[in-house]
Design a protein around this motif. Sequence first.
Motif, PDB file in Angstrom:
ATOM      1  N   GLY A   1      36.605  28.611  28.184  1.00 22.31           N
ATOM      2  CA  GLY A   1      37.166  28.040  27.158  1.00 22.31           C
ATOM      3  C   GLY A   1      39.019  28.120  27.390  1.00 22.31           C
ATOM      4  N   GLY A   2      39.565  27.566  26.477  1.00 21.15           N
ATOM      5  CA  GLY A   2      41.170  27.699  26.529  1.00 21.15           C
ATOM      6  C   GLY A   2      41.671  27.006  25.606  1.00 21.15           C
TER       7      GLY A   2
ATOM      8  N   GLU B   1      37.530  22.181  29.360  1.00 21.21           N
ATOM      9  CA  GLU B   1      37.923  23.576  29.711  1.00 21.21           C
ATOM     10  C   GLU B   1      36.747  24.045  30.684  1.00 21.21           C
TER      11      GLU B   1
ATOM     12  N   GLU C   1      37.200  25.008  34.572  1.00 24.53           N
ATOM     13  CA  GLU C   1      36.660  26.392  35.036  1.00 24.53           C
ATOM     14  C   GLU C   1      35.535  26.690  35.578  1.00 24.53           C
TER      15      GLU C   1
HETATM   16 MG    MG Z   1      39.863  30.221  29.940  1.00 24.23          MG
END
Ligand code: MG
Length: 143
Positions: free
Chosen positions: A40-41, A56, A60
Amino acid sequence: ETEAAPVPRVAVVVCLMKGKTVLLGRRRSSLGDSTFSLPGGHLEFGESFEECAAREVKEETGLEIKNIELVTVRNSVFLDEAKPCQYVGIFMRAVLADDDQVPQNVEPNFCDGWDWYEWDALPKPLFWPLENAILAGFNPFHT
Ligand code: MG
Ligand code: 8DG
Ligand code: MG
């Protein structure tokens, strides 16, 4: 030197479910270093939660996801950090678009690597906003 006053930020995190397992990675970050967290981000301008979740996870882990749904929202305040910060955490769940995909560690400077963990036997220590969410009843399998 003066720094800008901190402001709350929006983060989208994704509980990617495969069978009874979820995807977690050990963080390499000043915030929560060495703890296990979800991909996530930060929400970018103009994005939907679902778009941010898919972006995200792709950035990632390289994985494509589907059935992206909102599970819960959490307010996490990190006052004791060197740089105090606050996140409105948008907790999503999703599944793999194609079950044969294997996670790649696309950002090795920020993560030791991704793996699937049984929901009933999660690794320790968990990133504390995730730990707190679970203690408060967050369960992607029961919604
Ligand atoms: Mg992240
Ligand atoms: P970006 O530059 O890619 O946008 O951000 P990032 O580097 O991927 O940020 P992150 O730290 O992975 O996620 C942003 C914030 O989200 C994190 O600092 C705190 C909040 N957050 C939670 N729970 C979780 C979680 O389980 N995993 C992740 N990755 N972040 C979480 O509140
Ligand atoms: Mg990111």
